[in-house]
Design a protein around this motif. Structure first.
Motif, mmCIF file in Angstrom:
data_model
loop_
_atom_site.group_PDB
_atom_site.id
_atom_site.type_symbol
_atom_site.label_atom_id
_atom_site.label_comp_id
_atom_site.label_asym_id
_atom_site.label_seq_id
_atom_site.Cartn_x
_atom_site.Cartn_y
_atom_site.Cartn_z
ATOM 1 N N ASP A 179 -30.926 -19.189 33.753
ATOM 2 C CA ASP A 179 -31.451 -20.541 33.975
ATOM 3 C C ASP A 179 -30.735 -21.238 35.137
ATOM 4 N N SER A 228 -38.296 -18.853 35.828
ATOM 5 C CA SER A 228 -38.613 -20.102 36.529
ATOM 6 C C SER A 228 -39.667 -19.930 37.627
ATOM 7 N N ARG A 242 -40.624 -22.113 29.930
ATOM 8 C CA ARG A 242 -39.623 -21.051 29.797
ATOM 9 C C ARG A 242 -39.906 -20.191 28.566
ATOM 10 N N HIS A 294 -38.271 -24.806 31.953
ATOM 11 C CA HIS A 294 -37.234 -24.704 32.969
ATOM 12 C C HIS A 294 -37.081 -26.067 33.633
#
Length: 186
Positions: free
Chosen positions: A122, A104, A77, A71
């Motif tokens: 994201d 995250s 991630r 991330h």
């Protein structure tokens, strides 16, 4: 982009790419760079903020083994394991199993058997949701590309994309053209 001669203990060229700001964008190894880049060993990419974006391993310009994707804030991630190419395959496979998917904040989505439901967004606003079974995408996956403002719906079986729709259009894999009438039995 800077390509340097191999280190004294290596046969691979070193490549370094930078953002306009001067921050690192990528460091990697190459077995050749003409007519195109041929990656070997480890390649690391970075976000412009300096945090890692990915760590991937290559053999003969094909992804192999462990790979990590991050991330924007530096939290892992996704962890993948790229599988070796079948010797009978004409073209390299991009087949992999997913070991873990993490949001995250560090919350994990998969169990120890690599099964689970993912629903993740994201920092760019891109979204993805669906199920993993034994590390492979399975069933219906929905995603949204914030930059293109497009929705996608894909159907997977054991990690293989069977078909998909994007903003109302159907995407078919393969080389046989199909008439719309055949597609919808009209």
């Amino acid at each position: 982009r800077v390509i340097e001669e191999p280190d004294s203990t290596s046969t691979y060229f070193n490549i370094k790419e930078y953002y306009k700001s001067g921050n690192r964008k990528m460091i990697a190894k190459l077995s050749s760079f003409f007519p195109s880049l041929k990656f070997e060993d480890k390649a690391i990419t970075f976000y412009e903020n300096g945090k890692r974006a990915s760590i991937e391993n290559f053999k003969d310009n094909v992804l192999i083994g462990s790979a990590y994707y991050y991330h924007f804030n530096g939290v892992v991630r996704e962890e993948r394991n790229y599988l070796e190419k079948d010797k009978n395959q004409l073209y390299p496979s991009i087949k992999y199993t997913v070991i873990q998917v993490v949001d995250s904040s560090g919350n994990k989505f998969l169990d120890t058997l690599k099964n689970g439901l993912v629903d993740i967004t994201d920092h760019y606003g891109n979204k993805e949701s669906g199920a993993y079974f034994k590390g492979f995408k399975n069933g219906i996956w929905k995603s949204y590309n914030a930059k293109l403002k497009e929705d996608y719906e894909d159907n997977y079986e054991d990690g293989k994309l069977i078909f998909g729709k994007t903003s109302g259009f159907l995407i078919l894999l393969g080389f046989k053209p199909i008439a719309i009438q055949e597609l919808f039995n009209c």
